[in-house]
Design an enzyme around this catalytic site. Structure first.
Site, PDB file in Angstrom:
ATOM      1  NE  ARG A 207      45.009  24.517  39.407  1.00 19.29           N
ATOM      2  CZ  ARG A 207      45.415  25.132  38.445  1.00 19.29           C
ATOM      3  NH1 ARG A 207      45.697  26.356  38.298  1.00 19.29           N
ATOM      4  NH2 ARG A 207      45.478  24.239  37.282  1.00 19.29           N
TER       5      ARG A 207
ATOM      6  CE  LYS B 262      52.505  34.235  34.321  1.00 12.68           C
ATOM      7  NZ  LYS B 262      52.207  32.761  34.669  1.00 12.68           N
TER       8      LYS B 262
ATOM      9  CG  HIS C 166      55.205  28.530  30.805  1.00 12.47           C
ATOM     10  ND1 HIS C 166      55.023  29.127  30.062  1.00 12.47           N
ATOM     11  CD2 HIS C 166      54.312  28.480  31.779  1.00 12.47           C
ATOM     12  CE1 HIS C 166      53.834  29.988  30.207  1.00 12.47           C
ATOM     13  NE2 HIS C 166      53.302  29.614  31.511  1.00 12.47           N
TER      14      HIS C 166
ATOM     15  CG  ASP D  44      52.960  25.657  33.978  1.00 10.22           C
ATOM     16  OD1 ASP D  44      52.230  26.276  34.767  1.00 10.22           O
ATOM     17  OD2 ASP D  44      52.843  25.533  32.769  1.00 10.22           O
TER      18      ASP D  44
HETATM   19  C1  NCD Z   1      48.158  26.592  33.899  1.00 14.16           C
HETATM   20  C2  NCD Z   1      46.992  26.343  34.722  1.00 14.16           C
HETATM   21  O1  NCD Z   1      46.044  25.373  34.818  1.00 14.16           O
HETATM   22  O2  NCD Z   1      46.667  27.417  35.705  1.00 14.16           O
HETATM   23  N1  NCD Z   1      47.885  25.924  32.447  1.00 14.16           N
HETATM   24  C3  NCD Z   1      48.819  25.208  31.956  1.00 14.16           C
HETATM   25  O3  NCD Z   1      48.504  24.802  30.945  1.00 14.16           O
HETATM   26  N2  NCD Z   1      50.129  25.376  32.013  1.00 14.16           N
HETATM   27  C4  NCD Z   1      48.154  27.908  33.540  1.00 14.16           C
HETATM   28  C5  NCD Z   1      49.581  28.309  32.881  1.00 14.16           C
HETATM   29  O4  NCD Z   1      50.457  28.382  33.500  1.00 14.16           O
HETATM   30  O5  NCD Z   1      49.379  28.596  31.590  1.00 14.16           O
HETATM   31 ZN    ZN Z   2      51.411  28.046  34.906  1.00 15.93          ZN
END
Ligand code: NCD
Ligand code: ZN
Length: 340
Positions: A17, A97, A170, A242
């Site tokens: 973030r 990405k 993922h 993730d």
């Molecule tokens: C991720 C996010 O909040 O940025 N959210 C998630 O559910 N994994 C984005 C992502 O990797 O899909």
């Molecule tokens: Zn992610």
């Protein structure tokens, strides 16, 4: 007391973030990991090298662990071009990405369609310049089939660009494993949540919004087959948490944000899991050695993390000024503790 040492842990899929959120969460990762692949889906997505370089600064100044290495990623949009890719490569950015538009948090600038002349050109250049292509592989079909449906796209890209390394980010569906076995240039990252939980852990009892993520958790068979890849450190998979923090209020509202904040004590959680399956000896490959080979990583500042067989607890919440973040398995007991 029993101890293990993990060398150069790497998190190959991470959301750090920005702003206050970054400052409050970054050290959960930098204290444990030598480096991480940092995702570009900020509020203003990292679509240019300039933005990536600014973000690298923000990451560097946000943490006291100065040896931590962020591997930055560039968000593919309709307007990405060759010049931008050259610039990125010259500044050490080597991962692209791809988000299908609307698939997940801040993916509104992603691609509507994958097989456009523009995207094929980007793939060709990416292959020629030695980029790695990381993909959030989901269609907009039925939730439980989204990754499976995207499989055809992975297969075609892998065939058309055989020298381009493609990562299924993922991986959540056992039906994707065949892609790993079939195409030499397809790899995957695995999260802790997809290898330990199913849909029932999110909604089989009361609804647990903190376990809501994209791709959605799936069936016991998916979980077990993915866990098997992880604990055996299949050479084509690497660990990618993730970890994706959202404020508690945004997890609990209508139209809640997808993402699980799993960074705190995640190495201790992985050690607990691997030991439970008598596979502790494979943890090093899963959390670092495989990734080093797949992504050709040879420029890390070495880091040793020492874990001791001693109980510790995942924090029950992280307090920010305006609101909290609730970690994955908040308040739960782990069998291992990080001592350095
Ligand atoms: C991720 C996010 O909040 O940025 N959210 C998630 O559910 N994994 C984005 C992502 O990797 O899909
Ligand atoms: Zn992610």
């Amino acid at each position: 007391m029993k101890e293990i040492v993990l060398k150069d842990p790497l998190d190959m899929h991470l959301h750090l973030r920005e702003g206050e959120m970054l400052k409050n969460i970054i050290e959960y990762t930098t204290s444990q990991f030598a480096g991480a692949v940092v995702m570009p889906n900020l509020n203003i997505p990292i679509t240019t090298t300039e933005l990536a370089l600014q973000y690298r600064e923000e990451i560097a100044s946000g943490s006291k662990y100065k040896r931590f290495k962020p591997f930055l990623t560039l968000y593919i949009t309709e307007s990405m071009n060759e010049e931008e890719l050259k610039h990125a490569r010259s500044k050490g950015v080597k991962i692209l990405k791809l988000y299908p538009k609307g698939a997940t948090t801040n993916s509104q600038d992603g691609l509507n369609e994958i097989f456009t002349p523009h995207m094929l050109k980007i793939c060709q250049i990416a292959q020629d310049m030695g980029f790695i292509l990381s993909i959030h592989g989901e269609t907009n079909g039925f939730s439980l089939d989204r990754e499976y449906e995207f499989g055809k796209i992975f297969a075609k890209l892998a065939q058309d660009f055989p020298k381009l390394k493609i990562i299924i980010e993922h991986m959540s569906d056992h039906r994707s494993i065949e892609l790993l076995e079939t195409y030499p240039n397809i790899y995957a990252t695995l999260t802790l949540h997809h290898i330990t939980m199913t849909l029932d852990d999110m909604l089989g009892g009361g609804l647990k919004a903190h376990r809501f993520c994209k791709p959605i958790l799936k069936t016991p068979k998916d979980r077990d087959m993915l866990l098997d890849l992880a604990i055996n450190a299949h050479p084509k998979v690497s660990f990618g948490s993730d970890s994706a923090p959202h404020l508690e209020k945004n997890k609990l509202k209508d139209n809640a944000s997808a993402g699980i904040f799993s960074a705190p004590m995640i190495l201790c959680a992985l050690a607990t899991l691997f030991e439970k399956h008598n596979k502790l000896e494979n943890l090093q490959a899963f959390i670092s050695d495989n990734a080093k080979k797949i992504y050709n990583i040879n420029d890390l500042d070495p880091k040793e993390v020492r874990l001791q067989k001693k109980h510790c607890w995942v924090p029950s919440q992280i307090k920010l000024i305006q609101n909290n973040i609730i970690p994955f398995n908040a308040g739960s007991l782990l069998e291992w503790t990080q001592i350095i």
